[in-house]
Design a protein around this motif. Structure first.
Motif, PDB file in Angstrom:
ATOM      1  N   ALA A  28     -15.384  51.586 -44.728  1.00 35.15           N
ATOM      2  CA  ALA A  28     -14.632  50.684 -45.602  1.00 35.15           C
ATOM      3  C   ALA A  28     -15.217  49.278 -45.561  1.00 35.15           C
ATOM      4  CB  ALA A  28     -13.166  50.662 -45.192  1.00 35.15           C
ATOM      5  N   ASP A  29     -15.573  48.818 -44.369  1.00 36.50           N
ATOM      6  CA  ASP A  29     -16.146  47.478 -44.216  1.00 36.50           C
ATOM      7  C   ASP A  29     -17.514  47.388 -44.886  1.00 36.50           C
ATOM      8  OD1 ASP A  29     -16.104  44.869 -43.384  1.00 36.50           O
ATOM      9  OD2 ASP A  29     -15.780  45.314 -41.273  1.00 36.50           O
ATOM     10  N   LEU A  30     -18.334  48.412 -44.730  1.00 35.42           N
ATOM     11  CA  LEU A  30     -19.644  48.426 -45.393  1.00 35.42           C
ATOM     12  C   LEU A  30     -19.481  48.343 -46.906  1.00 35.42           C
ATOM     13  CD1 LEU A  30     -21.483  51.261 -43.385  1.00 35.42           C
ATOM     14  CD2 LEU A  30     -21.903  48.802 -43.205  1.00 35.42           C
ATOM     15  N   LEU A  31     -18.578  49.160 -47.451  1.00 34.01           N
ATOM     16  CA  LEU A  31     -18.390  49.189 -48.899  1.00 34.01           C
ATOM     17  C   LEU A  31     -17.847  47.860 -49.421  1.00 34.01           C
ATOM     18  CD1 LEU A  31     -16.904  52.794 -49.351  1.00 34.01           C
ATOM     19  CD2 LEU A  31     -19.267  52.038 -49.723  1.00 34.01           C
ATOM     20  N   LYS A  32     -16.949  47.244 -48.671  1.00 32.50           N
ATOM     21  CA  LYS A  32     -16.407  45.941 -49.090  1.00 32.50           C
ATOM     22  C   LYS A  32     -17.492  44.873 -49.115  1.00 32.50           C
ATOM     23  CE  LYS A  32     -13.076  45.602 -46.109  1.00 32.50           C
ATOM     24  NZ  LYS A  32     -11.947  45.009 -45.367  1.00 32.50           N
ATOM     25  N   ASN A  33     -18.518  45.056 -48.275  1.00 37.91           N
ATOM     26  CA  ASN A  33     -19.629  44.098 -48.220  1.00 37.91           C
ATOM     27  C   ASN A  33     -20.761  44.457 -49.181  1.00 37.91           C
ATOM     28  OD1 ASN A  33     -19.520  41.871 -45.932  1.00 37.91           O
ATOM     29  ND2 ASN A  33     -18.393  43.668 -45.181  1.00 37.91           N
ATOM     30  N   GLY A  34     -20.506  45.425 -50.055  1.00 38.14           N
ATOM     31  CA  GLY A  34     -21.484  45.763 -51.072  1.00 38.14           C
ATOM     32  C   GLY A  34     -22.690  46.521 -50.564  1.00 38.14           C
ATOM     33  N   ILE A  35     -22.578  47.175 -49.432  1.00 36.90           N
ATOM     34  CA  ILE A  35     -23.692  47.907 -48.841  1.00 36.90           C
ATOM     35  C   ILE A  35     -23.709  49.338 -49.376  1.00 36.90           C
ATOM     36  CG2 ILE A  35     -24.668  48.769 -46.657  1.00 36.90           C
ATOM     37  CD1 ILE A  35     -23.383  46.323 -45.307  1.00 36.90           C
ATOM     38  N   LEU A  36     -24.875  49.789 -49.792  1.00 38.85           N
ATOM     39  CA  LEU A  36     -25.025  51.161 -50.249  1.00 38.85           C
ATOM     40  C   LEU A  36     -24.959  52.105 -49.048  1.00 38.85           C
ATOM     41  CD1 LEU A  36     -25.763  53.344 -52.372  1.00 38.85           C
ATOM     42  CD2 LEU A  36     -28.183  52.843 -51.880  1.00 38.85           C
ATOM     43  N   VAL A  37     -24.052  53.069 -49.112  1.00 33.06           N
ATOM     44  CA  VAL A  37     -23.890  54.045 -48.037  1.00 33.06           C
ATOM     45  C   VAL A  37     -24.014  55.435 -48.643  1.00 33.06           C
ATOM     46  CG1 VAL A  37     -22.416  54.872 -46.168  1.00 33.06           C
ATOM     47  CG2 VAL A  37     -22.280  52.483 -46.873  1.00 33.06           C
ATOM     48  N   LYS A  38     -24.736  56.297 -47.934  1.00 35.70           N
ATOM     49  CA  LYS A  38     -24.861  57.687 -48.368  1.00 35.70           C
ATOM     50  C   LYS A  38     -24.325  58.606 -47.277  1.00 35.70           C
ATOM     51  CE  LYS A  38     -28.716  56.945 -51.527  1.00 35.70           C
ATOM     52  NZ  LYS A  38     -30.005  57.488 -52.023  1.00 35.70           N
ATOM     53  N   SER A  39     -24.163  59.870 -47.619  1.00 36.81           N
ATOM     54  CA  SER A  39     -23.658  60.849 -46.664  1.00 36.81           C
ATOM     55  C   SER A  39     -24.331  62.188 -46.920  1.00 36.81           C
ATOM     56  CB  SER A  39     -22.141  60.989 -46.808  1.00 36.81           C
ATOM     57  OG  SER A  39     -21.658  62.048 -46.007  1.00 36.81           O
TER      58      SER A  39
ATOM     59  N   ALA B 177       3.257  55.204 -45.126  1.00 36.09           N
ATOM     60  CA  ALA B 177       2.166  55.679 -44.259  1.00 36.09           C
ATOM     61  C   ALA B 177       0.813  55.458 -44.920  1.00 36.09           C
ATOM     62  CB  ALA B 177       2.368  57.158 -43.936  1.00 36.09           C
ATOM     63  N   ILE B 178       0.737  55.638 -46.235  1.00 38.36           N
ATOM     64  CA  ILE B 178      -0.510  55.407 -46.969  1.00 38.36           C
ATOM     65  C   ILE B 178      -0.853  53.928 -46.970  1.00 38.36           C
ATOM     66  CG2 ILE B 178      -1.519  55.487 -49.292  1.00 38.36           C
ATOM     67  CD1 ILE B 178       0.191  58.076 -49.704  1.00 38.36           C
ATOM     68  N   TRP B 179       0.126  53.111 -47.253  1.00 37.06           N
ATOM     69  CA  TRP B 179      -0.053  51.653 -47.284  1.00 37.06           C
ATOM     70  C   TRP B 179      -0.549  51.154 -45.925  1.00 37.06           C
ATOM     71  CZ3 TRP B 179       4.700  47.885 -48.003  1.00 37.06           C
ATOM     72  CH2 TRP B 179       4.237  46.603 -48.276  1.00 37.06           C
ATOM     73  N   HIS B 180       0.097  51.609 -44.867  1.00 37.16           N
ATOM     74  CA  HIS B 180      -0.281  51.198 -43.517  1.00 37.16           C
ATOM     75  C   HIS B 180      -1.690  51.694 -43.177  1.00 37.16           C
ATOM     76  CE1 HIS B 180      -0.227  51.303 -39.030  1.00 37.16           C
ATOM     77  NE2 HIS B 180       0.469  50.198 -39.182  1.00 37.16           N
ATOM     78  N   TYR B 181      -2.025  52.905 -43.575  1.00 34.56           N
ATOM     79  CA  TYR B 181      -3.361  53.460 -43.318  1.00 34.56           C
ATOM     80  C   TYR B 181      -4.440  52.556 -43.906  1.00 34.56           C
ATOM     81  CZ  TYR B 181      -7.468  56.156 -44.744  1.00 34.56           C
ATOM     82  OH  TYR B 181      -8.756  56.552 -45.014  1.00 34.56           O
ATOM     83  N   PHE B 182      -4.264  52.160 -45.171  1.00 31.28           N
ATOM     84  CA  PHE B 182      -5.280  51.325 -45.814  1.00 31.28           C
ATOM     85  C   PHE B 182      -5.331  49.922 -45.211  1.00 31.28           C
ATOM     86  CE2 PHE B 182      -5.090  54.465 -49.316  1.00 31.28           C
ATOM     87  CZ  PHE B 182      -6.449  54.639 -49.528  1.00 31.28           C
ATOM     88  N   GLU B 183      -4.178  49.292 -45.067  1.00 30.63           N
ATOM     89  CA  GLU B 183      -4.177  47.875 -44.673  1.00 30.63           C
ATOM     90  C   GLU B 183      -4.380  47.655 -43.190  1.00 30.63           C
ATOM     91  OE1 GLU B 183      -1.884  45.515 -48.169  1.00 30.63           O
ATOM     92  OE2 GLU B 183      -0.976  45.499 -46.195  1.00 30.63           O
ATOM     93  N   GLN B 184      -3.781  48.483 -42.350  1.00 29.54           N
ATOM     94  CA  GLN B 184      -3.769  48.211 -40.921  1.00 29.54           C
ATOM     95  C   GLN B 184      -4.728  49.093 -40.119  1.00 29.54           C
ATOM     96  OE1 GLN B 184      -2.163  45.633 -39.524  1.00 29.54           O
ATOM     97  NE2 GLN B 184      -1.523  45.059 -41.572  1.00 29.54           N
ATOM     98  N   GLN B 185      -5.164  50.208 -40.684  1.00 30.65           N
ATOM     99  CA  GLN B 185      -6.019  51.111 -39.913  1.00 30.65           C
ATOM    100  C   GLN B 185      -7.474  51.079 -40.342  1.00 30.65           C
ATOM    101  OE1 GLN B 185      -4.161  55.019 -39.074  1.00 30.65           O
ATOM    102  NE2 GLN B 185      -2.310  54.171 -39.967  1.00 30.65           N
ATOM    103  N   ILE B 186      -7.735  51.047 -41.651  1.00 32.52           N
ATOM    104  CA  ILE B 186      -9.144  50.995 -42.060  1.00 32.52           C
ATOM    105  C   ILE B 186      -9.490  49.713 -42.804  1.00 32.52           C
ATOM    106  CG2 ILE B 186      -9.219  53.517 -42.179  1.00 32.52           C
ATOM    107  CD1 ILE B 186      -9.452  53.177 -45.274  1.00 32.52           C
ATOM    108  N   GLY B 187      -8.505  48.883 -43.107  1.00 35.37           N
ATOM    109  CA  GLY B 187      -8.790  47.594 -43.717  1.00 35.37           C
ATOM    110  C   GLY B 187      -9.430  47.688 -45.091  1.00 35.37           C
ATOM    111  N   TYR B 188      -8.900  48.560 -45.944  1.00 33.50           N
ATOM    112  CA  TYR B 188      -9.458  48.722 -47.292  1.00 33.50           C
ATOM    113  C   TYR B 188      -8.348  48.464 -48.307  1.00 33.50           C
ATOM    114  CZ  TYR B 188     -12.426  50.530 -51.024  1.00 33.50           C
ATOM    115  OH  TYR B 188     -13.198  50.647 -52.159  1.00 33.50           O
ATOM    116  N   PRO B 189      -8.671  47.757 -49.413  1.00 30.79           N
ATOM    117  CA  PRO B 189      -7.597  47.399 -50.361  1.00 30.79           C
ATOM    118  C   PRO B 189      -7.040  48.600 -51.111  1.00 30.79           C
ATOM    119  CG  PRO B 189      -9.761  46.748 -51.211  1.00 30.79           C
ATOM    120  CD  PRO B 189      -9.970  47.182 -49.793  1.00 30.79           C
TER     121      PRO B 189
END
Length: 829
Positions: A519-530, A616-628
């Motif tokens: 989530a942090d990589l994507l927020k910083n505009g970094i290309l990530v592959k899998s 639970a979804i709201w908390h997961y995004f905001e408090q656990q992975i930090g993604y909007p």
């Protein structure tokens, strides 16, 4: 002479003024119970009482809510006890082996009374003011006897965000004269109600799991004091009377004989008040002592006497509500009187057994240290390949107050694997976690590790299975012999910038922090592959789902510095590689290597949606992975700018008024153009049998005629036969599908309902239950068949997009570690 007399008179009046505390009525400016006090008024009143009674009150702020409101506990006792408060605390902890050394004095009972864990059960916080006032009333010989002989801790409002959400709404809509008509506006609390905290979690289910800010901060103080008694004050439906102990069955089998005996004693003292006033009440029904994560059970398994009190009322009751069947009007003032009475009854019961309640708690912990109950004397948790998960697990154990370490050496032994209950040989490795049962909190440790709790009664209030090996997805063993742990220190993760910039960085995908890292990589505009397949490179094997952060495509960034710093922040160990060629699997330029985009995520909320599900979804995004995440009201679904949305999440709820045929057509068009729909639990009903969606119900036999004949008196047990109140199942997984990446070979879930969905005929049946899936917990005899050969997780391809069906909530109460990883896959993959 006259001057001296005037000064004496002035001094006398000033002393009298200080001695006379303001009543709640005088402070609030209205009679207590005629209006709901706001949270800040309750706090200010207690602060005033402290300022006037500094020798008998110590007010401590132990934290703050998500919305910034203070979390407070008032210590109230005699002047002598308050002056020696820290000595009382340390002597108590020494006596129960939680501090080194021996106590140098006897400890008085410590009684903690918690009010308003559910925000709209608002009588509690208002009652706390009356209780504190009366404890400080020097004219009341009984309450002064309490202060002389015990330390009373009062938390006036555990859930201030929920409380103010309710009280502010009610004070806005109430009539000048309270409208007691049950269908009136002031008895129709709007969604989501005040029961829950900011993130819509039920704080009364969070004592053991400690996922919420309020809980974590409260438990720190709780563990610093370990009270002998904890009382939890609630409200229930307004048509009911009042519940106090004895508790209902089932009791957890490890509730001690003394705790059961005191449970009965509490009832005796409460009955005196209620019988004297001709108040209605009930006991031994509905509210059990089984699930170890309530405000009564968690303290109980920590050695305290834990009790629940339930007043009829709740959010619907307001200031007054007519009850025609009872020939009365239930008022806030009368509800306050009832909770006030049980508050005093609590303290009277403790006073009557003041020596024994202390000695029994000492014995409870001495036995835990010297002769722990249960067949397992040591727990081993395998660490290799789960380093970040072990870090998270260790942090949770520290919050619980457990002592643990590592094995410190290798050895071959036998133990019981805690998900299969099979005794087997295995190898203990140096860095495996080792938790000895010989410690003060051994009983709590044993119960939370419990793979298959013994249930003495089928009618239960909540979840019936919770084993830590299941919840954390860790391989764990119970050993019959005592082993001593070596010192544990979490591995320090550092990612130095390589001397030569690599072709790519690799990162595992198996932990919640890996999702936060992504989530942090994507927020910083970094290309990530899998990689969608496993691969080997540089003589190392990487599982499907491994993150690949290539230099190519990230040239415009401070690539190495940014990626390594983000990885270190999230405790993620990076592996730099200098090639895109793999010795086995798919090269990094192949079609099996896919780009992970930063999705615009929208989740539906509002009327009809389960507050705890969206919370639970709201908390997961905001408090656990930090993604909007963008929350939208379901009523606006038809007006959304679909071209701006990548992922739409439909939490558990009733969608009959939210999704119609036109919405379905718009959704399908959006999905075909690349959108991803995640439908969870009852949200899937909106798509069953609908054209374009492949979700169908299983065929169910009609009931036999004999099934219609049942006894009225057996109704509750008949109903229980068609339930699964949180039982543990192992889900059979297609481990090659991206939805399952990082979840390991075994995936467990808490089943709370049977949706009876058939396997997808044209789609991917990623997770499903077979006839051998059941692991632990209560499943009714009518429910058993419904939970066989049924879909749990499926994915349907639709054009360039996908529909993800999640029949079980993977982020339920934030309890399931692997569930969070699976949900991350649903969102990002």
């Amino acid at each position: 002479m006259l001057k001296r007399f005037c000064w004496s008179l002035l001094l006398l009046f000033s002393q009298f003024a200080v001695a006379q505390n303001k009543t709640p009525d005088e402070f609030l400016g209205f009679p207590l119970g005629s209006k709901f006090a706001f949270h800040h008024q309750i706090v200010d009143y207690i602060k005033l009482l402290q300022s006037q009674n500094t020798d008998r009150v110590k007010l401590v702020q132990y934290g703050s809510s998500n919305e910034g409101r203070p979390l407070m506990v008032a210590f109230i006792s005699s002047a002598e006890n308050i002056a020696n408060l820290e000595k009382i605390r340390t002597n108590h902890l020494k006596s129960i082996k939680l501090l080194d050394g021996k106590p140098d004095a006897a400890t008085p009972p410590i009684v903690w009374m918690s009010y308003n864990v559910h925000g709209n059960e608002s009588v509690s916080a208002n009652t706390s003011m009356k209780v504190i006032y009366e404890l400080l009333n020097k004219q009341n010989a009984l309450t002064q006897d309490f202060l002389k002989n015990m330390v009373v801790m009062i938390d006036p409002c555990i859930n201030p965000d929920g409380y103010d959400r309710y009280s502010q709404w009610y004070n806005r809509v109430q009539n000048a004269t309270p409208d007691v008509t049950p269908f009136g506006l002031e008895h129709d609390e709007p969604w989501p109600g005040g029961r829950f905290n900011h993130y819509l979690f039920d704080l009364n289910r969070d004592w053991a799991w400690q996922t919420q800010k309020e809980t974590k901060e409260r438990i720190v103080l709780y563990n610093q004091w370990m009270p002998h008694f904890h009382a939890d004050f609630h409200e229930m439906g307004h048509t009911r009377s009042y519940y106090f102990p004895p508790a209902a069955r089932p009791f957890h089998k490890d509730v001690t004989a003394w705790q059961r005996q005191f449970n009965d004693l509490i009832g005796e003292y409460c009955r005196k008040y209620f019988d004297k006033n001709n108040w209605a009440y009930f006991t031994r029904y509905n509210y059990d002592l089984f699930y170890p994560s309530y405000g009564d059970t968690w303290p109980t398994v920590n050695g305290a006497i834990g009790v629940t009190y339930e007043q009829g009322g709740g959010g619907r009751a307001g200031l007054g509500i007519e009850r025609k069947d009872e020939h009365d009007t239930l008022t806030l003032a009368s509800r306050i009187s009832h909770h006030y009475a049980t508050s005093l009854a609590t303290l009277e019961a403790v006073l009557s057994q003041k020596e024994r309640i202390v000695s029994e708690m000492i014995k409870f912990h001495e036995d835990a240290v010297n002769a722990p109950a249960g067949s397992f004397k040591t727990y081993i948790v395998k660490a290799k390949g789960n380093e970040e998960r072990i870090r998270s697990f260790g942090e949770w154990m520290t919050r619980q107050g457990f002592v643990y370490g590592i094995a410190g050496k290798t050895a071959s032994t036998k133990g019981t694997e805690l998900t299969t209950l099979n005794e087997q040989s295995f190898k203990i490795e140096n860095n495996d976690l080792l938790i000895s049962a010989y410690q003060p909190k051994s009983n709590l440790l044993r119960i939370l590790f419990e793979p298959k709790p013994v249930l003495e009664d089928s009618v239960t209030y909540d979840v019936t299975s919770w084993g830590l090996a299941y919840l954390y997805g860790l391989k764990a063993y119970g050993l019959k012999e005592k082993l001593v742990p070596a010192t544990y220190q979490a591995e320090k993760i550092e990612n130095p910038i390589p001397a030569t910039s690599p072709y790519a960085y690799l990162a595992q995908w198996s932990e919640v922090e890996h999702a936060a890292f992504l989530a942090d990589l994507l927020k910083n505009g970094i290309l990530v592959k899998s990689s969608n397949v496993p691969f080997d490179i540089n003589k190392a094997t990487y599982e499907a789902g491994t993150l690949i952060i290539p230099k190519k495509g990230n040239e415009n960034l401070a690539f190495d510095k940014l990626v390594t710093s983000i990885a270190t922040k999230h405790f993620v160990k990076l592996t730099p590689v200098q090639t895109g060629y793999v010795s086995n699997g798919a090269d990094f330029g192949s079609d099996y290597i896919v780009s992970l985009k930063a999705p615009k995520v929208v989740a539906v909320t509002g009327d009809g949606i389960s507050p705890t599900a969206i919370g639970a979804i709201w908390h997961y995004f905001e408090q656990q992975i930090g993604y909007p995440v963008t929350l939208v009201n379901g009523s606006r679904l038809s007006t959304l700018p679909w071209n701006e949305i990548d992922v739409l999440i439909l939490p558990d709820g009733k969608y009959s008024d939210i999704i119609n045929d036109k919405h379905l057509e718009a959704l399908q068009n959006w999905i075909r153009n690349g959108g991803k729909l995640i439908a969870m639990e009852r949200a899937t009903d909106a798509f069953v049998g609908k054209q374009g969606f492949n979700l169908t119900k299983k065929f169910t036999d009609k009931k036999k005629d004999s099934d219609t004949f049942k006894k009225y008196g057996d109704q509750e047990r008949e109903d229980a036969g068609d339930t699964s109140p949180g039982s543990m199942f192992q889900v059979t997984m297609d481990t090659t599908h991206p939805l399952s990446f990082g979840c390991g070979k075994e995936y467990f879930t808490l089943v709370r309902d049977a949706y009876e969905m058939d396997y997808l005929k044209d789609g991917w049946n990623v997770g499903y239950l077979t006839e051998t899936g059941y692991k632990a917990g209560f499943v009714g005899n009518k429910m058993t068949g419904k939970l066989k050969n049924t879909l749990v997780m499926g994915v349907q391809d639709m054009g360039r997009g996908h529909v993800v069906y999640l029949l079980d909530d993977p982020v339920f109460r934030s309890m399931l570690y692997n569930g969070k990883i699976l949900f991350s896959n649903a969102v990002f993959r």
